[in-house]
Design an enzyme around this catalytic site. Structure first.
Site, PDB file in Angstrom:
ATOM      1  N   GLY A   1       3.034  -1.244   4.299  1.00  0.00           N
ATOM      2  CA  GLY A   1       2.992   0.163   4.305  1.00  0.00           C
ATOM      3  C   GLY A   1       4.476   0.705   3.908  1.00  0.00           C
ATOM      4  CG  HIS A  32      -5.860   1.684   5.202  1.00  0.00           C
ATOM      5  ND1 HIS A  32      -5.498   2.782   5.955  1.00  0.00           N
ATOM      6  CD2 HIS A  32      -4.926   0.711   5.251  1.00  0.00           C
ATOM      7  CE1 HIS A  32      -4.239   2.359   6.514  1.00  0.00           C
ATOM      8  NE2 HIS A  32      -3.919   1.388   5.769  1.00  0.00           N
ATOM      9  CG  ASN A  68      -1.868   1.368   1.444  1.00  0.00           C
ATOM     10  OD1 ASN A  68      -1.964   2.086   0.584  1.00  0.00           O
ATOM     11  ND2 ASN A  68      -2.402   1.303   2.367  1.00  0.00           N
ATOM     12  CD1 TRP A  69       3.093   0.912  -3.041  1.00  0.00           C
ATOM     13  CD2 TRP A  69       3.572   2.210  -4.916  1.00  0.00           C
ATOM     14  NE1 TRP A  69       3.878   0.259  -3.999  1.00  0.00           N
ATOM     15  CE2 TRP A  69       4.082   0.903  -5.282  1.00  0.00           C
ATOM     16  CE3 TRP A  69       3.383   3.039  -5.876  1.00  0.00           C
ATOM     17  CZ2 TRP A  69       4.531   0.663  -6.299  1.00  0.00           C
ATOM     18  CZ3 TRP A  69       4.071   2.870  -6.902  1.00  0.00           C
ATOM     19  CH2 TRP A  69       4.722   1.738  -7.339  1.00  0.00           C
ATOM     20  CE  LYS A  70      -0.231   3.181   4.841  1.00  0.00           C
ATOM     21  NZ  LYS A  70       0.012   3.295   6.203  1.00  0.00           N
ATOM     22  CD  GLU A  80      -3.014   5.319   6.877  1.00  0.00           C
ATOM     23  OE1 GLU A  80      -2.743   5.403   5.661  1.00  0.00           O
ATOM     24  OE2 GLU A  80      -1.911   4.734   7.683  1.00  0.00           O
ATOM     25  CD  GLU A 132      -3.169  -2.539   7.401  1.00  0.00           C
ATOM     26  OE1 GLU A 132      -2.209  -2.801   7.004  1.00  0.00           O
ATOM     27  OE2 GLU A 132      -4.170  -1.362   7.251  1.00  0.00           O
ATOM     28  CB  SER A 175       5.287  -1.855  12.366  1.00  0.00           C
ATOM     29  OG  SER A 175       4.773  -0.594  12.636  1.00  0.00           O
ATOM     30  N   GLY A 195       2.487   2.155  11.091  1.00  0.00           N
ATOM     31  CA  GLY A 195       3.369   3.414  10.971  1.00  0.00           C
ATOM     32  C   GLY A 195       4.279   3.566  12.180  1.00  0.00           C
TER      33      GLY A 195
HETATM   34  P1  13P Z   1       3.240   0.370   7.978  1.00  0.00           P
HETATM   35  O1  13P Z   1       3.636  -0.940   7.180  1.00  0.00           O
HETATM   36  O2  13P Z   1       3.880   1.597   7.321  1.00  0.00           O
HETATM   37  O3  13P Z   1       2.925   0.250   9.197  1.00  0.00           O
HETATM   38  O4  13P Z   1       1.661   0.520   7.502  1.00  0.00           O
HETATM   39  C1  13P Z   1       0.705  -0.540   7.350  1.00  0.00           C
HETATM   40  C2  13P Z   1      -0.519  -0.159   6.486  1.00  0.00           C
HETATM   41  O5  13P Z   1      -1.400   0.820   6.861  1.00  0.00           O
HETATM   42  C3  13P Z   1      -0.748  -0.835   5.376  1.00  0.00           C
HETATM   43  O6  13P Z   1      -1.882  -0.443   4.688  1.00  0.00           O
END
Ligand code: 13P
Length: 252
Positions: free
Chosen positions: A233, A95, A9-11, A97, A167, A212, A173
């Site tokens: 992420g 997600h 997930n490149w966000k 977020e 998640e 993470s 993060g």
């Molecule tokens: P991280 O791997 O940066 O913790 O992010 C996880 C995430 O939200 C993937 O969708």
């Protein structure tokens, strides 16, 4: 579909030119294996270029979100037919977020899941508790509520086309991944909940862990038979660590 799946997930990272360069790096390093499906979820604007570069390779594209409506006066939104025409196979839905920063409700998420399935896009349905939930011993209640509401009205046969991503919000993060035991415990609970409420062979449902995940902790996580892969992420923004995570997922 392969039982193991790694999704990057490149966000909101990578411009179009940066996205092209990352996908070319991934393609140059990655040796596909039939036991693992590799998926990338770039930002909307980079999807056409990334999908074009992926072409007939085994790596698949996901969108990070979608609108539940087919078309109309919905400024700034992107519809399922638009994503389908781009060549997306998957779409990340729910997600944390989107839930916590953009106010998506369980009802919104449920509508998006139905819209995706209707248009042949496979949802990667994210669920997970916040730190306060875990500390109040509410993890299972939260997870069950998210499953029940997000999947309301979804037929058992359609669950074959859904990948669940657990998640925990406190692990996203933060550099503090769930332990193998913590993730395994929740994955087991998700599987038995789906078994009871959708009376299906829940062993076949793919449940990914996210939060993470790195090239260093992935191998241990994938030792658990309950963990069918990862939603990654930060570590997916580097081709080397992303490909290493995928290699750790290879099983015989
Ligand atoms: P991280 O791997 O940066 O913790 O992010 C996880 C995430 O939200 C993937 O969708």
């Amino acid at each position: 579909m392969p039982n193991r799946c790694i999704v990057g997930n490149w966000k909101m990272h990578k411009t179009i030119s940066q996205a092209k360069s990352l996908i070319c790096d991934i393609l140059s390093k990655y040796q596909a294996h039939p036991s693992v499906e590799l998926v990338v979820a770039p930002p909307y604007v980079a999807l056409p270029s990334v999908a074009h570069l992926l072409g007939p390779t085994p790596i698949k594209c996901a969108a990070q979100n979608l609108c539940a409506k087919d078309e109309g006066a919905f400024t700034g939104e992107v519809s399922p037919p638009m994503l389908q025409e781009l060549g997306c196979h998957y779409v990340i839905i729910g997600h944390s977020e989107r839930r916590h920063l953009f106010g998506e409700t369980d009802q919104d998420i449920n509508e998006k899941i139905h819209a995706a399935l209707h248009h042949g896009l496979q949802p990667i349905f994210c669920i997970g508790e916040r730190l306060a939930d875990r500390e109040a011993d509410q993890t299972h209640t939260v997870i069950q509520h998210q499953l029940q509401t997000g999947l309301a009205g979804v037929a058992g046969k359609d669950l074959d086309n859904i990948t669940i991503a657990y998640e925990p919000v406190w692990a996203i993060g933060t550099g503090k991944a769930a332990t193998v035991e913590e993730a395994t415990e929740v994955h087991t609970a998700i599987r038995s909940f789906l078994k009871v409420h959708w009376s299906l062979n829940a062993e076949q449902i793919r449940i990914l862990y996210g939060g993470s995940v790195t090239a260093d902790n992935a191998q241990a996580l994938f030792q658990s038979p309950q963990i069918n892969g990862a939603l990654v992420g930060k570590a997916c923004l580097n081709s080397e660590s992303f490909v290493k995570i995928a290699e750790h997922a290879i099983s015989d």
